[in-house]
Design a protein around this motif. Structure first.
Motif, short mmCIF file in Angstrom:
data_model
loop_
_atom_site.label_atom_id
_atom_site.label_comp_id
_atom_site.label_asym_id
_atom_site.label_seq_id
_atom_site.Cartn_x
_atom_site.Cartn_y
_atom_site.Cartn_z
N ASN A 1 -15.19 42.30 4.30
CA ASN A 1 -14.77 43.05 5.50
C ASN A 1 -14.14 42.14 6.54
O ASN A 1 -13.19 42.52 7.22
CB ASN A 1 -15.94 43.81 6.11
CG ASN A 1 -16.37 44.98 5.23
OD1 ASN A 1 -15.56 45.53 4.49
ND2 ASN A 1 -17.62 45.34 5.31
N ASP A 2 -14.65 40.91 6.66
CA ASP A 2 -14.06 39.93 7.59
C ASP A 2 -12.64 39.58 7.16
O ASP A 2 -11.75 39.42 7.99
CB ASP A 2 -14.91 38.66 7.66
CG ASP A 2 -16.28 38.90 8.25
OD1 ASP A 2 -16.43 39.84 9.06
OD2 ASP A 2 -17.21 38.15 7.88
N LYS B 1 -10.30 42.42 8.03
CA LYS B 1 -10.05 42.40 9.48
C LYS B 1 -9.06 41.29 9.85
O LYS B 1 -8.20 41.49 10.70
CB LYS B 1 -11.35 42.20 10.25
CG LYS B 1 -12.25 43.41 10.26
CD LYS B 1 -13.54 43.11 11.00
CE LYS B 1 -14.54 44.23 10.83
NZ LYS B 1 -15.86 43.89 11.39
N GLN B 2 -9.21 40.14 9.21
CA GLN B 2 -8.32 39.01 9.48
C GLN B 2 -6.87 39.35 9.10
O GLN B 2 -5.95 39.04 9.84
CB GLN B 2 -8.80 37.79 8.67
CG GLN B 2 -8.05 36.53 8.95
CD GLN B 2 -8.72 35.68 10.01
OE1 GLN B 2 -9.62 36.11 10.71
NE2 GLN B 2 -8.26 34.47 10.13
N LYS C 1 -5.53 42.38 8.94
CA LYS C 1 -5.05 43.38 9.90
C LYS C 1 -4.73 42.74 11.25
O LYS C 1 -3.76 43.10 11.90
CB LYS C 1 -6.08 44.49 10.07
CG LYS C 1 -6.17 45.40 8.86
CD LYS C 1 -7.20 46.50 9.06
CE LYS C 1 -7.26 47.38 7.82
NZ LYS C 1 -8.27 48.45 7.97
N ALA C 2 -5.55 41.77 11.67
CA ALA C 2 -5.33 41.10 12.95
C ALA C 2 -3.99 40.34 12.96
O ALA C 2 -3.41 40.14 14.02
CB ALA C 2 -6.48 40.13 13.25
#
Length: 135
Positions: free
Chosen positions: A4-5, A8-9, A11-12
């Motif tokens: 999940n991290d 997120k990375q 997408k960021a």
């Protein structure tokens, strides 16, 4: 890093999280240690028949560029694993299976003294050999 991290990375940094990218990241989430592009293709082939090396390499380098994966070179071939950015450490890497073991000591503590006047911007310290299972 957790799956999940990693998502997120991506997408960021403005990248889409496609099903194929999620499957690639899942491979590294369950892998124990460094893995090659060939290992990843072997994992993806049953799901994505005819997946190209170009697609795999392009995504591996993207994942490395945004900090999701870290790389090393073993036997002349690039290997990848999830980044370990939660704290500073180094690794022992098994040359056979790619498993890693964290090393608590950093040689830079001693090296800084011998490089007086030099500005150190980064470092990487790895020890290679065979893990107990591969010996």
């Amino acid at each position: 890093m957790e799956l999940n991290d990693a998502i997120k990375q991506l997408k960021a940094h403005g990248y889409k999280t496609t099903a194929k990218r999620k499957d690639m990241l899942t491979f590294f989430a369950v892998a124990d240690g460094y893995r090659t592009a060939k290992d990843l293709i072997g994992y993806l082939e049953p799901m994505y028949e005819g997946i190209s090396f170009d697609t795999v390499y392009r995504n591996l380098h993207l994942f490395n560029e945004v900090g999701v994966l870290e790389t090393t070179e073993l036997n002349g071939e690039k290997h990848f694993r999830f980044s370990c950015s939660h704290h500073h450490h180094h690794h022992f890497i098994c040359k056979d299976c790619g498993k890693t073991k964290e090393i608590a000591v950093c040689p830079m503590d001693d090296v800084r003294h011998s490089l007086g006047g030099y500005e150190i911007e980064g470092h990487k310290f790895e020890i290679y050999g065979l893990c107990p299972v591969c010996q």
